[in-house]
Design a protein around this motif. Structure first.
Motif, PDB file in Angstrom:
ATOM      1  N   PRO A   1       0.828  -1.211   0.000  1.00 40.75           N
ATOM      2  CA  PRO A   1       0.000   0.000   0.000  1.00 40.75           C
ATOM      3  C   PRO A   1       0.863   1.262   0.000  1.00 40.75           C
ATOM      4  CG  PRO A   1      -0.128  -1.137   2.130  1.00 40.75           C
ATOM      5  CD  PRO A   1       0.689  -1.997   1.221  1.00 40.75           C
ATOM      6  N   ASP A   2       0.278   2.358  -0.356  1.00 40.70           N
ATOM      7  CA  ASP A   2       0.928   3.677  -0.261  1.00 40.70           C
ATOM      8  C   ASP A   2       2.103   3.898  -1.201  1.00 40.70           C
ATOM      9  OD1 ASP A   2      -0.857   4.520   1.639  1.00 40.70           O
ATOM     10  OD2 ASP A   2       0.374   3.838   3.320  1.00 40.70           O
ATOM     11  N   GLU A   3       2.238   3.076  -2.220  1.00 37.88           N
ATOM     12  CA  GLU A   3       3.334   3.318  -3.166  1.00 37.88           C
ATOM     13  C   GLU A   3       2.947   4.382  -4.191  1.00 37.88           C
ATOM     14  OE1 GLU A   3       6.226   0.225  -4.067  1.00 37.88           O
ATOM     15  OE2 GLU A   3       4.706  -1.243  -3.470  1.00 37.88           O
ATOM     16  N   GLY A   4       1.640   4.693  -4.232  1.00 37.02           N
ATOM     17  CA  GLY A   4       1.199   5.791  -5.105  1.00 37.02           C
ATOM     18  C   GLY A   4       0.296   5.387  -6.266  1.00 37.02           C
ATOM     19  N   LYS A   5      -0.263   4.206  -6.228  1.00 38.74           N
ATOM     20  CA  LYS A   5      -1.150   3.747  -7.310  1.00 38.74           C
ATOM     21  C   LYS A   5      -2.277   4.733  -7.602  1.00 38.74           C
ATOM     22  CE  LYS A   5      -2.195   0.086  -4.947  1.00 38.74           C
ATOM     23  NZ  LYS A   5      -1.162   0.245  -3.934  1.00 38.74           N
ATOM     24  N   SER A   6      -3.040   5.039  -6.549  1.00 38.97           N
ATOM     25  CA  SER A   6      -4.221   5.881  -6.757  1.00 38.97           C
ATOM     26  C   SER A   6      -3.829   7.263  -7.265  1.00 38.97           C
ATOM     27  CB  SER A   6      -5.011   6.000  -5.449  1.00 38.97           C
ATOM     28  OG  SER A   6      -5.397   4.711  -5.020  1.00 38.97           O
ATOM     29  N   THR A   7      -2.758   7.797  -6.713  1.00 40.80           N
ATOM     30  CA  THR A   7      -2.288   9.109  -7.156  1.00 40.80           C
ATOM     31  C   THR A   7      -1.924   9.061  -8.638  1.00 40.80           C
ATOM     32  OG1 THR A   7      -1.334   9.394  -4.962  1.00 40.80           O
ATOM     33  CG2 THR A   7      -0.604  10.933  -6.658  1.00 40.80           C
ATOM     34  N   VAL A   8      -1.156   8.064  -9.014  1.00 39.42           N
ATOM     35  CA  VAL A   8      -0.724   7.951 -10.406  1.00 39.42           C
ATOM     36  C   VAL A   8      -1.926   7.741 -11.329  1.00 39.42           C
ATOM     37  CG1 VAL A   8       0.569   6.497 -12.037  1.00 39.42           C
ATOM     38  CG2 VAL A   8       1.624   7.188  -9.868  1.00 39.42           C
TER      39      VAL A   8
ATOM     40  N   LEU B   1       8.244   4.305 -11.429  1.00 39.23           N
ATOM     41  CA  LEU B   1       9.051   4.429 -10.222  1.00 39.23           C
ATOM     42  C   LEU B   1       8.613   5.721  -9.551  1.00 39.23           C
ATOM     43  CD1 LEU B   1      11.321   3.030  -8.704  1.00 39.23           C
ATOM     44  CD2 LEU B   1      12.945   4.350 -10.051  1.00 39.23           C
ATOM     45  N   ASN B   2       7.954   5.582  -8.423  1.00 36.59           N
ATOM     46  CA  ASN B   2       7.316   6.748  -7.816  1.00 36.59           C
ATOM     47  C   ASN B   2       8.075   7.218  -6.570  1.00 36.59           C
ATOM     48  OD1 ASN B   2       5.306   8.726  -7.598  1.00 36.59           O
ATOM     49  ND2 ASN B   2       4.053   7.452  -6.258  1.00 36.59           N
ATOM     50  N   LYS B   3       7.771   8.436  -6.180  1.00 33.93           N
ATOM     51  CA  LYS B   3       8.392   9.056  -4.998  1.00 33.93           C
ATOM     52  C   LYS B   3       9.912   8.985  -5.073  1.00 33.93           C
ATOM     53  CE  LYS B   3       4.513   7.768  -2.021  1.00 33.93           C
ATOM     54  NZ  LYS B   3       4.101   7.477  -0.652  1.00 33.93           N
ATOM     55  N   VAL B   4      10.401   9.362  -6.223  1.00 36.23           N
ATOM     56  CA  VAL B   4      11.841   9.316  -6.444  1.00 36.23           C
ATOM     57  C   VAL B   4      12.508  10.466  -5.709  1.00 36.23           C
ATOM     58  CG1 VAL B   4      13.616   9.526  -8.216  1.00 36.23           C
ATOM     59  CG2 VAL B   4      11.562   8.175  -8.652  1.00 36.23           C
TER      60      VAL B   4
END
Ligand SMILES: Nc1ncnc2c1ncn2[C@@H]1O[C@H](COP(=O)(O)OP(=O)(O)O)[C@@H](O)[C@H]1O
Ligand SMILES: [Mg+2]
Length: 233
Positions: free
Chosen positions: A44-51, A207-210
């Motif tokens: 969770p919280d890796e950023g799926k929904s945001t992306v 690749l999120n939150k880099v």
């Protein structure tokens, strides 16, 4: 159909906007047979929904009609995150539709973003995996395929539930969202393996939150999988 207002969920830095445009362009180059796209991650919280939401918004800017379906009926926060309010009645969602309580037309919402439509997850249900396997869900996807240019499907993390692998079977492609430095290699390999088993084409990885200093990019797309059926290392 009711229309809801969506709040921005990510501060629009220049790097973020640039990355989103790159993601959008790459998706469009995957071909017009890639319409129904699944987004998942290991955790969770890796950023799926945001992306998913920001990509959908970006696609509408290039004139596309996009449907976002939030299938995370375990712990859906998307409607809350976007501060969605309905004018009358309660906010309906996928769980209302899949449990046979409401027709598809009632759980589909227009938004203040022209061309962007949403199906929210709805209230948490005890048996999400089971109801996702129903014919109803297949029908919703078919409706989406006929009506929209893109159907972006937000899912629960694959490290926690099998849902995304089941949904993947109905999709034209899958994108893996990975938070830089968070998901371990072993876990990621497991997720990729599960997607491979469902025989969906892995289109790429965001690749999120880099962290700053990493080429300045907020997301990266197509690290592997675009042409090698997802068997990249
Ligand atoms: N690129 C990013 N930079 C900074 N924060 C982000 C980024 N992507 C997501 N977030 C934040 O991380 C949190 C989890 O994101 P979310 O999209 O809900 O993840 P998921 O859907 O994978 O659980 C949210 O607070 C979101 O605003
Ligand atoms: Mg989410």
């Amino acid at each position: 159909m009711q229309t809801v207002r969506l709040e921005k969920i990510k501060k629009q830095s220049y790097a973020w906007q640039e990355s989103l445009r790159a993601l959008r362009t790459n998706l469009q180059f995957c071909g017009d047979d890639k319409k129904v796209i699944l987004f998942t991650s290991a955790m969770p919280d890796e950023g799926k929904s945001t992306v998913v939401v920001e990509l959908a918004r970006s696609l509408t800017e290039s004139g596309k009609k996009v449907l976002v379906i939030d299938t995370d009926m375990r712990k859906s926060v998307l409607a809350g995150r976007l501060r969605v309010k309905v004018n009358k009645g309660e906010l309906l969602g996928l769980s209302h539709y899949l449990s046979g309580q409401r027709p598809a037309g009632e759980v589909l919402y227009g938004t203040d973003v022209s061309g962007l439509f949403m199906v929210f997850a709805g209230p948490t249900v005890p048996n999400p995996t089971e109801i996702l396997e129903k014919e109803y869900f297949q029908r919703l996807i078919e409706f989406g395929r006929e009506t929209f240019d893109y159907v972006l499907i937000d899912t629960a993390p694959l490290g926690a539930a099998i849902d995304a692998a089941l949904i993947a079977k109905k999709c034209d492609g899958a994108v893996l969202v990975v938070e830089q430095k968070r998901a371990g290699r072993r876990l990621l390999q497991g997720v990729i393996r599960q997607l491979e088993l469902s025989e969906v084409k892995i289109l790429g990885v965001v690749l999120n939150k880099v962290k700053k200093g990493f080429h300045g990019y907020g997301s990266y797309y197509g690290q592997y999988g675009i042409d090698n059926k997802g068997r990249g290392e």
